[in-house]
Every structure is written in structure tokens, then in C-alpha cells.
Design an enzyme around this catalytic site. Sequence first.
Site, PDB file in Angstrom:
ATOM      1  N   ALA A  63      -5.175   6.387  -7.515  1.00  9.63           N
ATOM      2  CA  ALA A  63      -6.568   6.155  -7.893  1.00  9.63           C
ATOM      3  C   ALA A  63      -7.326   5.773  -6.623  1.00  9.63           C
ATOM      4  O   ALA A  63      -6.718   5.423  -5.610  1.00  9.63           O
ATOM      5  CB  ALA A  63      -6.629   5.019  -8.896  1.00  9.63           C
ATOM      6  N   GLY A 102      -1.707   6.658  -9.384  1.00  9.18           N
ATOM      7  CA  GLY A 102      -2.396   7.588 -10.279  1.00  9.18           C
ATOM      8  C   GLY A 102      -2.041   9.042  -9.998  1.00  9.18           C
ATOM      9  O   GLY A 102      -2.126   9.887 -10.892  1.00  9.18           O
ATOM     10  N   GLU A 105       1.065   9.567 -11.830  1.00  5.24           N
ATOM     11  CA  GLU A 105       0.734   9.518 -13.262  1.00  5.24           C
ATOM     12  C   GLU A 105       0.100  10.828 -13.719  1.00  5.24           C
ATOM     13  O   GLU A 105       0.364  11.316 -14.810  1.00  5.24           O
ATOM     14  CB  GLU A 105      -0.192   8.330 -13.540  1.00  5.24           C
ATOM     15  CG  GLU A 105       0.535   6.999 -13.343  1.00  5.24           C
ATOM     16  CD  GLU A 105      -0.370   5.797 -13.511  1.00  5.24           C
ATOM     17  OE1 GLU A 105      -1.389   5.725 -12.782  1.00  5.24           O
ATOM     18  OE2 GLU A 105      -0.073   4.943 -14.361  1.00  5.24           O
ATOM     19  N   GLU A 125       1.596   0.476  -7.353  1.00  6.70           N
ATOM     20  CA  GLU A 125       0.484  -0.394  -7.778  1.00  6.70           C
ATOM     21  C   GLU A 125       0.791  -1.874  -7.635  1.00  6.70           C
ATOM     22  O   GLU A 125      -0.094  -2.682  -7.342  1.00  6.70           O
ATOM     23  CB  GLU A 125       0.111  -0.097  -9.243  1.00  6.70           C
ATOM     24  CG  GLU A 125      -0.649   1.193  -9.458  1.00  6.70           C
ATOM     25  CD  GLU A 125       0.232   2.416  -9.628  1.00  6.70           C
ATOM     26  OE1 GLU A 125       1.431   2.350  -9.258  1.00  6.70           O
ATOM     27  OE2 GLU A 125      -0.270   3.441 -10.118  1.00  6.70           O
TER      28      GLU A 125
HETATM   29  N1  3HC Z   1      -7.866   4.866  -2.415  1.00  5.70           N
HETATM   30  C1  3HC Z   1      -8.820   4.822  -1.474  1.00  5.70           C
HETATM   31  N2  3HC Z   1      -8.577   4.966  -0.160  1.00  5.70           N
HETATM   32  C2  3HC Z   1      -7.306   5.171   0.189  1.00  5.70           C
HETATM   33  C3  3HC Z   1      -6.257   5.222  -0.737  1.00  5.70           C
HETATM   34  C4  3HC Z   1      -6.560   5.058  -2.100  1.00  5.70           C
HETATM   35  N3  3HC Z   1      -5.619   5.128  -3.044  1.00  5.70           N
HETATM   36  N4  3HC Z   1      -5.093   5.432  -0.074  1.00  5.70           N
HETATM   37  C5  3HC Z   1      -5.416   5.512   1.233  1.00  5.70           C
HETATM   38  N5  3HC Z   1      -6.742   5.357   1.389  1.00  5.70           N
HETATM   39  C6  3HC Z   1      -7.500   5.422   2.648  1.00  5.70           C
HETATM   40  C7  3HC Z   1      -7.133   4.311   3.594  1.00  5.70           C
HETATM   41  O1  3HC Z   1      -7.912   3.165   3.347  1.00  5.70           O
HETATM   42  C8  3HC Z   1      -7.442   4.943   4.934  1.00  5.70           C
HETATM   43  O2  3HC Z   1      -8.837   4.913   5.081  1.00  5.70           O
HETATM   44  P1  3HC Z   1      -9.478   4.714   6.546  1.00  5.70           P
HETATM   45  O3  3HC Z   1      -8.973   5.851   7.364  1.00  5.70           O
HETATM   46  O4  3HC Z   1     -10.930   4.714   6.283  1.00  5.70           O
HETATM   47  O5  3HC Z   1      -8.960   3.393   7.014  1.00  5.70           O
HETATM   48  C9  3HC Z   1      -7.069   6.404   4.723  1.00  5.70           C
HETATM   49  O6  3HC Z   1      -7.079   6.611   3.315  1.00  5.70           O
HETATM   50  C10 3HC Z   1      -5.705   6.789   5.252  1.00  5.70           C
HETATM   51  O7  3HC Z   1      -4.762   5.863   4.756  1.00  5.70           O
HETATM   52  P2  3HC Z   1      -3.575   5.328   5.660  1.00  5.70           P
HETATM   53  O8  3HC Z   1      -4.088   4.886   6.967  1.00  5.70           O
HETATM   54  O9  3HC Z   1      -2.816   4.348   4.840  1.00  5.70           O
HETATM   55  O10 3HC Z   1      -2.738   6.690   5.867  1.00  5.70           O
HETATM   56  P3  3HC Z   1      -1.186   6.901   5.989  1.00  5.70           P
HETATM   57  O11 3HC Z   1      -0.995   8.332   6.251  1.00  5.70           O
HETATM   58  O12 3HC Z   1      -0.588   5.891   6.908  1.00  5.70           O
HETATM   59  O13 3HC Z   1      -0.586   6.581   4.538  1.00  5.70           O
HETATM   60  C11 3HC Z   1      -0.507   6.652   2.151  1.00  5.70           C
HETATM   61  C12 3HC Z   1      -0.922   7.369   3.453  1.00  5.70           C
HETATM   62  C13 3HC Z   1       1.032   6.520   2.090  1.00  5.70           C
HETATM   63  C14 3HC Z   1      -0.987   7.480   1.014  1.00  5.70           C
HETATM   64  C15 3HC Z   1      -1.136   5.241   2.133  1.00  5.70           C
HETATM   65  O14 3HC Z   1      -2.515   5.366   2.396  1.00  5.70           O
HETATM   66  C16 3HC Z   1      -0.994   4.500   0.848  1.00  5.70           C
HETATM   67  O15 3HC Z   1       0.051   3.923   0.589  1.00  5.70           O
HETATM   68  N6  3HC Z   1      -2.043   4.490   0.012  1.00  5.70           N
HETATM   69  C17 3HC Z   1      -2.112   3.726  -1.181  1.00  5.70           C
HETATM   70  C18 3HC Z   1      -1.297   4.333  -2.264  1.00  5.70           C
HETATM   71  C19 3HC Z   1      -1.444   3.516  -3.525  1.00  5.70           C
HETATM   72  O16 3HC Z   1      -1.343   2.311  -3.517  1.00  5.70           O
HETATM   73  N7  3HC Z   1      -1.667   4.186  -4.633  1.00  5.70           N
HETATM   74  C20 3HC Z   1      -1.871   3.543  -5.880  1.00  5.70           C
HETATM   75  C21 3HC Z   1      -3.314   3.227  -6.034  1.00  5.70           C
HETATM   76  S1  3HC Z   1      -3.630   2.248  -7.465  1.00  5.70           S
HETATM   77  C22 3HC Z   1      -3.561   3.348  -8.723  1.00  5.70           C
HETATM   78  O17 3HC Z   1      -3.297   4.487  -8.520  1.00  5.70           O
HETATM   79  C23 3HC Z   1      -3.861   2.798 -10.058  1.00  5.70           C
HETATM   80  C24 3HC Z   1      -3.496   3.741 -11.142  1.00  5.70           C
HETATM   81  O18 3HC Z   1      -2.255   3.372 -11.669  1.00  5.70           O
HETATM   82  C25 3HC Z   1      -4.522   3.715 -12.238  1.00  5.70           C
END
Ligand code: 3HC
Length: 690
Positions: A63, A102, A105, A125
Site C-alpha cells: 500500500a 498490499g 495481498e 506490515e
Molecule cells: N509506500 C510509499 N512509498 C514507498 C513505499 C510504500 N509502500 N515503499 C517504498 N517507498 C518509497 C520510499 O520511501 C523511497 O522513497 P524516496 O526515494 O522518496 O526516499 C522509495 O520508495 C524507494 O524505497 P527504498 O529506498 O526503500 O528502495 P529499496 O529498493 O531499498 O527497497 C523495498 C525497496 C524493499 C520495496 C522497500 O522500499 C520497502 O521495504 N518498502 C516497504 C514495503 C512495505 O512495508 N510494504 C507494506 C506496506 S503497508 C501495506 O501494504 C498495508 C496493507 O496490508 C493494507
Amino acid sequence: MSNFVSVTRDGGVAVVIIDNPPVNALSFHVREPLMQALVSLRDEPDVAAIVIACAGRTFVAGADITEFGKPVQQPDLRAIIAVLETIAKPTVAAIHGTALGGGLELALGCHFRVADAGARLGLPEVKLGLLPGGGGTVRLPRLVGPLKALRMIVSGTPIDAAEALAAGLVDAVFDGDLAARAVRFASKMAGQDGPLAPVRDRNSRLDPADLPDFDRQAAELAKKARGLEAPIACAQSVRNAITLPFEAALAAERELFVKLVEGDQSRAQRHLFFAEREAAKVGAKDIVRRKIARVGVVGAGTMGGGIAMAFANGGFPVTVMETSREALERGLTTIDKNYAVSVSRGSLSEDAKQQRVGLFKGSTNYADLADCDLIVEAVFEEMAVKKEVFSRLDAVARPGAILATNTSYLDVNEIAASTSRPQDVVGMHFFSPANVMKLLEIVRAEKTAPDALATIAELARRIGKVPVVVGVCHGFVGNRMLSARGAESETLLLESATPQQIDRVFTDFGWPMGPFQMGDLAGLDIGWRNRKARGQTAVIADALCEQGHFGQKTGRGFYLYENGSRSPAPNPEVEALIRDKAADQGIAPRAIGAKEIIERTLYPMINEGAKILEEGIAARASDIDVVWVNGYGFPVGKGGPMFWAGLEGLDKIIGRLGHWHQRTGKDIFRVAPLLRQAAETGSWEGKSMA
Ligand code: 3HC
Ligand code: NAI
């Protein structure tokens, strides 16, 4: 049809492509056209199957975290998955890069999942203080079984494609040409007879007979949660998948998700997610980073060994230099032993160990560092020794090589001045054990060149570290704030709080351990030497050190560690020592409560953090939070000291600091002007706080 979602056709297979760089997060501007595409393809008679794929470097990574805490714009992810599940033709998620949160999911809403061999899949998450809120907790157990789902969701750690295939999470793994192979797979599925079962209807792995085992494992995991709500909610939600009908379990998941997303813990963890990424952005994008191919490490003691391992783990060849053959052998043997422990624990294969060990080259000769692009010094913490080492490095290092010091406290400007190239000198303050701890304080000296700084920050990410740039001062950000905390812990002892009482207040707060356990673990002699060098004293700790009690390594410190045990037992001698020293100083015993312990140890830390910001030693309050969470175990659910200060209330903190300043006259309680300013403006530096 949209800049973010497009549809292409390959025979009877429609391919929906999400293109929302950098990580294809499911932002509103993706969800809306994605929903429209799915609804229209569902009803198109010419479409026999649908593939959902992503452009760019990854499948949907989750998400859009920036949308949390704001009103939800429909359609939400759940609505999209609900539509997916009404599609009566095969739907296939084609996964490359990372399918996270997400994203996974969404894939679970499809009938099938196929993955590139290098893909990783997970529900992280929990690391944001959340549970999967798009049906992940109720669909994943239906594919991989509740126990595996529990482990995946509570740890948040992704699994690779091979493991996902073995677990039943994906249906096929392809090595290369994912898009074409996914289309072929979808086409084949469209040609098969028989009904298609959405994941929600696959109940065969949900057996109530597994509940006792499940509850046992969930209880084990809950013990490690240390006050965090999300891991407990994750476990509860997966349990619901076993005990409740699908719709009821899904509704319960939603309820738990909403509660968590609005709570302080998830806000704190989301703050840290962005803070870490912000801190890592060092130098303009167009600065040309220097090429680092080989790393040298001077000193193979506790830190040098760990630093060398950190680089080898990141794939870098490392030259390790020591003063004598014996010291070198000792250092390399310790490295080998550490890797052997990882092999025996199953976290490293024998092959990988051999590969890493093969990256080390030992030397007792400075000339052997001439081919290194970065040389990290980790010798004794004495200015004269450091200067000597740097002048030797200056003589042998190739032009443009970066020369780094791992000093904990010393003046990096002075060290840099002992070379003819101060622009190439930087601090790289690793934390012990350096191959494990994630924090790297990068110390920017007066003359450090911007490209050297940017190179080190990028390199840090490549070896899995979390970099934070700090300025030169005694102890930089972390140890300087630690001193503010430590000073008062000793005084509390003299006023009759026990080490175990104070440590308990810290662990109740969410720290992995309190200051006295930490001191015993790190070695009390380190602080003792540092105090002596600065003409400072700590009555109790000094007395222990004078008796040769340095903590765990000598079996005695603030606690007892009998027969090599690592668990601390109360030390009656310390309690007697405290009583004697207090009596010497005429301090009468009195009852000290948890509230006072927090006020006198953590509030001065925040005050010091404000001074650090004032002086420009840290660029942002959030950098300080990153330091404390990754280097010292500040509880993630509280977001780091500066974020937590906002939750606690700055007015309250100022009031109590004022009270303690009046009572003790101590400088650590003198309220920093920036702290007052932040209380008035609601912001540390133009950014709003918790
Ligand atoms: N939402 C918004 N922005 C995100 C994002 C997300 N889910 N994931 C990454 N970004 C952004 C980062 O803030 C960063 O932005 P910036 O360049 O402006 O600083 C950019 O994307 C690149 O991210 P990384 O520097 O972390 O890039 P990497 O290549 O090192 O890693 C990744 C990529 C493994 C995908 C890592 O970004 C990550 O772990 N992201 C989060 C994944 C996550 O937690 N997903 C679950 C979200 S909660 C959810 O999905 C709820 C659902 O259940 C309803
Ligand atoms: P240590 O005593 O374990 O190791 C120092 C090593 O340097 C010894 O093996 C010694 O033989 C070697 N050495 C000394 N002079 C040398 C020289 N001229 N050339 C080559 N090698 C030489 O010390 P430790 O704990 O590893 O500390 C090293 C540095 O790291 C210090 O500056 C310390 O402040 C810093 N540091 C220590 C941390 C810790 O927790 N121990 C944490 C972060 C930084």
C-alpha cells in the site's frame, strides 16, 4: 487508459500493467484505474485470462504508506481484491522484485501466482506497526498453512521464490522472461476444465486441531513483542482465520488494522521508515560517487574484526592490517570462529562461509593497503595512536582513497589534520558488534569532501547499514546523548534505586535492556577509560572497575554472571557498595519511582538532542531518532527520542527539566533554547513532530 495502469493483449490473455515508480505502491491513482481495468476485463467475452504484472524494478511493494493516517479514498485495496475474486476466468499475478504487503495481498486475490526466480514475497506490515489489512492474514494461511503464515506475518520477513513455491504460495517459478511465461501459464489455465477456486474458498489447510500448536507458537512470539501491539494483533488475526468463517475473519482483520493504523506505535514506526530513507540521502544525485572495490581495515580487535566482516558480508575483498603476526592471527581466527557460529546456527552455509573467508587478506605492512579504495581505522582510542596511523596511511594510500576512523569520541578534524588530504578523511562510527548492528554514524569533518561523504552513505546501504551523517563533537550524536543519560543513572543509584530497578523501568519502557545491563555487556572498562581521559568520575562504576569487575567479560559488574552465564543475577556486593558510597556522601535513602527514573534519564537525553540540533551536529530531529533506534535499541514503537518527546509533551518535559535543574543545578537539566522553541512552534525545525 492511465499513466499508472495499462492493458495489453496477447491472444486471449489481457495483461494489466501497473507502473507507479519507484516501487509500484498501490496509491489512489493506481487503485482507481486498476479497479476500472479489472471490472471491464471481467465482463469482456474475448478475454480468457488476466495477468497482473508490474513495470520497473518490482511488483507492487505494498500500500502507499504516505496515505496512512488520511481518509481512505475508494476504491481501497479490499474492494479491488473483492472484484478480483468475482472474476470467473483465471487471474494470474506475475511477480518480480518484491511482492510485499498490499502487493502480496493483491496477488493473493488472484487464482494463481507465478514468480521470477529472484522474487521475494512477504507481509512486512508488522514493521510499520500494522497487520496486513487487505486480507493477508486470512488468505495467506489458506495457502501456506497457519503456522507458516504466523511466522511470516509476525516476523515480516519475506521469503524467496523457491521457498514460496515449496510452501504453496506460488504456483510456478520462472527463470527469466517472466512476462511471456506468465501469459503462457494463464493461457494454459484458461484451457483447463473445472471450476476455479479463489483463495478465500480454499479451507483444507485450516484445521482446528492445529490450534494448540498454533497458540504455543503465538505465545512464544508474543514474549518477544516487548510491548508492541502489532505482532500480537497479527497472531490474533491469523488465529481468526482458523476459528472464524472467512467474512468474519476478514472483518475482524479490518477492525484490528484500523485500530493499529490510528495508534501511536504505527505512527512512530512509519516515521522511522521515512526517517531512515531521508537520512540515507546524502549529497546531490549528480555527485559522482568514488569507486570502492577493495577495503582496508587497520586493527583487528573487537571493532576491526566486525567491520571487516561487515564488508566481506557485502561482498567486498578486505585487507586486514595489524601490528604483529600474533595480533593478526588472533583477529582472523576470531572472524573465522564467528562465521563458524553462523554456520552451526544454520544462518550461513559452509559454502558461503568459505566464500567470505576467502575475501580476507591479512597483513602487518602498511604498504599492502596501497590498493584499497577505502581504509577504515579501528585501533586503540588514543589520539596519538590515531594520528600516527593516519600519517602512515597518508604515505601509502592511493590518491582519492577514503580514509575513515571508527573513533567513538575523538576529534575527527584533528585526525584529518594529521594527513595531507583532510578532504578524504571521514568518520565511520560503527556499533558493536559491527557485523550485526545496523547503525553507521558518518562523521563529517570540516574538510570532508561532499563526494567522499556521499560515497560512504551509498556504500553503507550496500552493506546493509543505516547511515546517518553527524558533525564533530565529543561522542557525536549517539554517545553524546548516552552520556547525558548515563550521568544521572549513577546518581539514582546513590539515592537508593537499584540497578535492577532502573533496568526494569527501561525494559518496561520497551528497551531491550537497561543502562546497567548494557554497561556490563559492553564492558565497564570502556566508559572508565573514557572518564579517566576526561577527568570525570562515576562513583559506583569506577569502584567496580578498580576492583577489576568489568561486567560480563569478568563475570562480575553491576550484576553477577556465574559460570559463564550471560543472564544477569543481582549482585549483593553492588548493593552494599551503593549503600556505603551513599553514606559517605551523606545521601539518605528514599523511595524512587519509575516516573522519576524516566524524567531524570530520558528527558536529559532529549534536551541534549535539542542542543545537538541547535549546534547542527545532526541535520534533522528524525536523524537522531534513526541513531537511537538502530544503534542503542530505543523502542521502535516510540519512534526514537525526539519523536517520543512529541508524544510525551514538550511542555511537560520542559517543566520537569526545570524542576530537576532547580533541585540539582546540573547542566543536563538546563533547558535548551531549541527545546523551548519547539514547544512553542510544535516543530523541531520546520517539520511537525509527533
Ligand atoms: N509506500 C510509499 N512509498 C514507498 C513505499 C510504500 N509502500 N515503499 C517504498 N517507498 C518509497 C520510499 O520511501 C523511497 O522513497 P524516496 O526515494 O522518496 O526516499 C522509495 O520508495 C524507494 O524505497 P527504498 O529506498 O526503500 O528502495 P529499496 O529498493 O531499498 O527497497 C523495498 C525497496 C524493499 C520495496 C522497500 O522500499 C520497502 O521495504 N518498502 C516497504 C514495503 C512495505 O512495508 N510494504 C507494506 C506496506 S503497508 C501495506 O501494504 C498495508 C496493507 O496490508 C493494507
Ligand atoms: P580493541 O582493543 O579490541 O582493538 C584494537 C586493535 O587495534 C588491537 O587488535 C590492536 O592490536 C590494534 N592496533 C593498535 N594499534 C595499531 C596500529 N598502529 N596498527 C594496527 N593495529 C593496531 O579495540 P576496539 O574495541 O576494537 O576499538 C577500536 C576503536 O573502535 C576505538 O577507536 C574505539 O573507540 C572504537 N569503537 C569501539 C566500540 C566498542 O564497543 N568496542 C564501538 C564503536 C567504536
